[in-house]
Scaffold this motif. Structure first.
Motif, PDB file in Angstrom:
ATOM      1  N   ASP A   1       0.836  -1.198   0.000  1.00 40.00           N
ATOM      2  CA  ASP A   1       0.000   0.000   0.000  1.00 40.00           C
ATOM      3  C   ASP A   1       0.871   1.249   0.000  1.00 40.00           C
ATOM      4  OD1 ASP A   1      -2.545   1.489   0.295  1.00 40.00           O
ATOM      5  OD2 ASP A   1      -1.748   1.983   2.269  1.00 40.00           O
ATOM      6  N   GLU A   2       1.946   1.226   0.801  1.00 37.86           N
ATOM      7  CA  GLU A   2       2.875   2.357   0.823  1.00 37.86           C
ATOM      8  C   GLU A   2       3.570   2.508  -0.527  1.00 37.86           C
ATOM      9  OE1 GLU A   2       3.583   4.601   3.162  1.00 37.86           O
ATOM     10  OE2 GLU A   2       2.260   3.819   4.710  1.00 37.86           O
ATOM     11  N   ILE A   3       4.111   1.410  -1.050  1.00 38.63           N
ATOM     12  CA  ILE A   3       4.867   1.465  -2.303  1.00 38.63           C
ATOM     13  C   ILE A   3       3.997   1.940  -3.458  1.00 38.63           C
ATOM     14  CG2 ILE A   3       6.038   0.017  -4.032  1.00 38.63           C
ATOM     15  CD1 ILE A   3       7.094  -1.688  -1.692  1.00 38.63           C
ATOM     16  N   SER A   4       2.712   1.594  -3.438  1.00 33.39           N
ATOM     17  CA  SER A   4       1.829   1.931  -4.558  1.00 33.39           C
ATOM     18  C   SER A   4       1.663   3.440  -4.754  1.00 33.39           C
ATOM     19  CB  SER A   4       0.450   1.283  -4.357  1.00 33.39           C
ATOM     20  OG  SER A   4      -0.242   1.863  -3.263  1.00 33.39           O
ATOM     21  N   HIS A   5       2.066   4.243  -3.775  1.00 34.27           N
ATOM     22  CA  HIS A   5       1.926   5.700  -3.872  1.00 34.27           C
ATOM     23  C   HIS A   5       3.232   6.392  -4.256  1.00 34.27           C
ATOM     24  CE1 HIS A   5      -2.187   5.706  -2.284  1.00 34.27           C
ATOM     25  NE2 HIS A   5      -1.779   4.746  -1.466  1.00 34.27           N
ATOM     26  N   TRP A   6       4.193   5.630  -4.747  1.00 39.96           N
ATOM     27  CA  TRP A   6       5.502   6.195  -5.099  1.00 39.96           C
ATOM     28  C   TRP A   6       5.402   7.295  -6.148  1.00 39.96           C
ATOM     29  CZ3 TRP A   6       7.562   5.934 -10.060  1.00 39.96           C
ATOM     30  CH2 TRP A   6       6.847   5.134 -10.969  1.00 39.96           C
ATOM     31  N   GLY A   7       4.397   7.212  -7.023  1.00 40.38           N
ATOM     32  CA  GLY A   7       4.282   8.180  -8.116  1.00 40.38           C
ATOM     33  C   GLY A   7       3.903   9.578  -7.674  1.00 40.38           C
ATOM     34  N   GLY A   8       3.532   9.770  -6.412  1.00 38.20           N
ATOM     35  CA  GLY A   8       3.146  11.096  -5.946  1.00 38.20           C
ATOM     36  C   GLY A   8       4.286  11.908  -5.366  1.00 38.20           C
ATOM     37  N   TYR A   9       5.518  11.435  -5.520  1.00 42.97           N
ATOM     38  CA  TYR A   9       6.682  12.098  -4.910  1.00 42.97           C
ATOM     39  C   TYR A   9       7.552  12.773  -5.967  1.00 42.97           C
ATOM     40  CZ  TYR A   9       5.497   9.933  -0.486  1.00 42.97           C
ATOM     41  OH  TYR A   9       4.847   9.584   0.672  1.00 42.97           O
ATOM     42  N   ASP A  10       8.289  13.795  -5.529  1.00 43.37           N
ATOM     43  CA  ASP A  10       9.188  14.516  -6.439  1.00 43.37           C
ATOM     44  C   ASP A  10      10.329  13.633  -6.912  1.00 43.37           C
ATOM     45  OD1 ASP A  10       7.761  16.953  -6.137  1.00 43.37           O
ATOM     46  OD2 ASP A  10       8.827  17.377  -4.277  1.00 43.37           O
ATOM     47  N   TYR A  11      10.881  12.857  -5.986  1.00 45.36           N
ATOM     48  CA  TYR A  11      12.008  11.974  -6.299  1.00 45.36           C
ATOM     49  C   TYR A  11      11.751  10.603  -5.696  1.00 45.36           C
ATOM     50  CZ  TYR A  11      14.612  16.174  -7.586  1.00 45.36           C
ATOM     51  OH  TYR A  11      15.012  17.346  -8.182  1.00 45.36           O
ATOM     52  N   VAL A  12      12.243   9.576  -6.369  1.00 48.57           N
ATOM     53  CA  VAL A  12      12.136   8.209  -5.886  1.00 48.57           C
ATOM     54  C   VAL A  12      13.513   7.563  -5.994  1.00 48.57           C
ATOM     55  CG1 VAL A  12      11.026   5.967  -6.164  1.00 48.57           C
ATOM     56  CG2 VAL A  12       9.733   8.053  -6.631  1.00 48.57           C
TER      57      VAL A  12
END
Length: 217
Positions: free
Chosen positions: A161-172
């Motif tokens: 669930d946490e990983i699935s929201h990676w696209g909402g961040y400036d950098y990954v």
């Protein structure tokens, strides 16, 4: 006369990751690297545990006072977890960034989203830390020996669930090597500190250049 080029606005640096990906370790390294980097002290309505100091570990608040601050938009983000409220008070953070000091947040994707959408959202820098693999994530949780098997199972269940929201961040960043990830984090922070929005003095400096240009005609 040129303006003061040393003054800048601080950043709200958000670090998020599934448990075990190395977020807390990286946050500790960043604070050791920059002694002026402040850590956001959360507010909570739960009772203090033995050894916890008000204002250092948490800002302990009555539930009514907490709800009043939320209603008055004095919390940058907040959540209700296991019967208690948690949140990030806006006042200390706003004072810090106006003084040119960065504030570090170790929060989940929901808190990150609330801060990004807040009145201070334009000054955020959000970074998500990914593990190199799910088996490695489990190995890290098991080898740090902080949780029992049932707790580890719960953390693993929540990880996607946490990983699935990676696209909402400036950098990954993929934390496959702790030292390299730390170096990349520092590079990102140093570059973002130079972002035009973080340098309010530039407007006056350009005006001064314009005046000099007109005088030189």
């Amino acid at each position: 006369m040129t303006s003061d080029t040393s003054k800048r606005r601080g950043l709200l640096i958000i670090l998020s990751s599934p448990s075990g990906a190395g977020k807390s370790t990286l946050a500790g390294r960043l604070r050791a690297w920059d002694a002026d980097l402040a850590f956001s002290v959360s507010a909570t309505t739960r009772n203090p545990r033995p050894g916890e100091v008000d204002g250092e570990h948490y800002h302990f608040m009555a539930e009514d006072d907490f709800k009043t601050q939320v209603a008055d938009s004095e919390m940058l983000e907040h959540a209700h977890v296991f019967g208690n409220f948690y949140g990030s008070p806006k006042g200390p953070v706003q004072n810090a960034i106006e003084d040119g000091r960065d504030v570090l947040f170790d929060i989940d994707w929901q808190g990150a989203q609330q801060i990004t959408n807040s009145a201070l959202g334009q000054h955020t820098l959000s970074i998500f830390i990914l593990p190199p693999s799910i088996p490695e994530l489990r190995r890290r949780l098991e080898t740090r020996a902080q949780d029992d098997a049932e707790t580890i199972k719960g953390r693993m269940s929540k990880s996607w669930d946490e990983i699935s929201h990676w696209g909402g961040y400036d950098y990954v960043l993929v934390n496959d090597d702790l030292d390299q990830t730390e170096a990349r984090l520092k590079t990102i922070i140093q570059a973002t500190r130079l972002r035009r929005l973080q340098q309010p003095h530039l407007t006056d400096h350009v005006r001064a250049l314009q005046s000099q240009f007109e005088e030189a005609k």
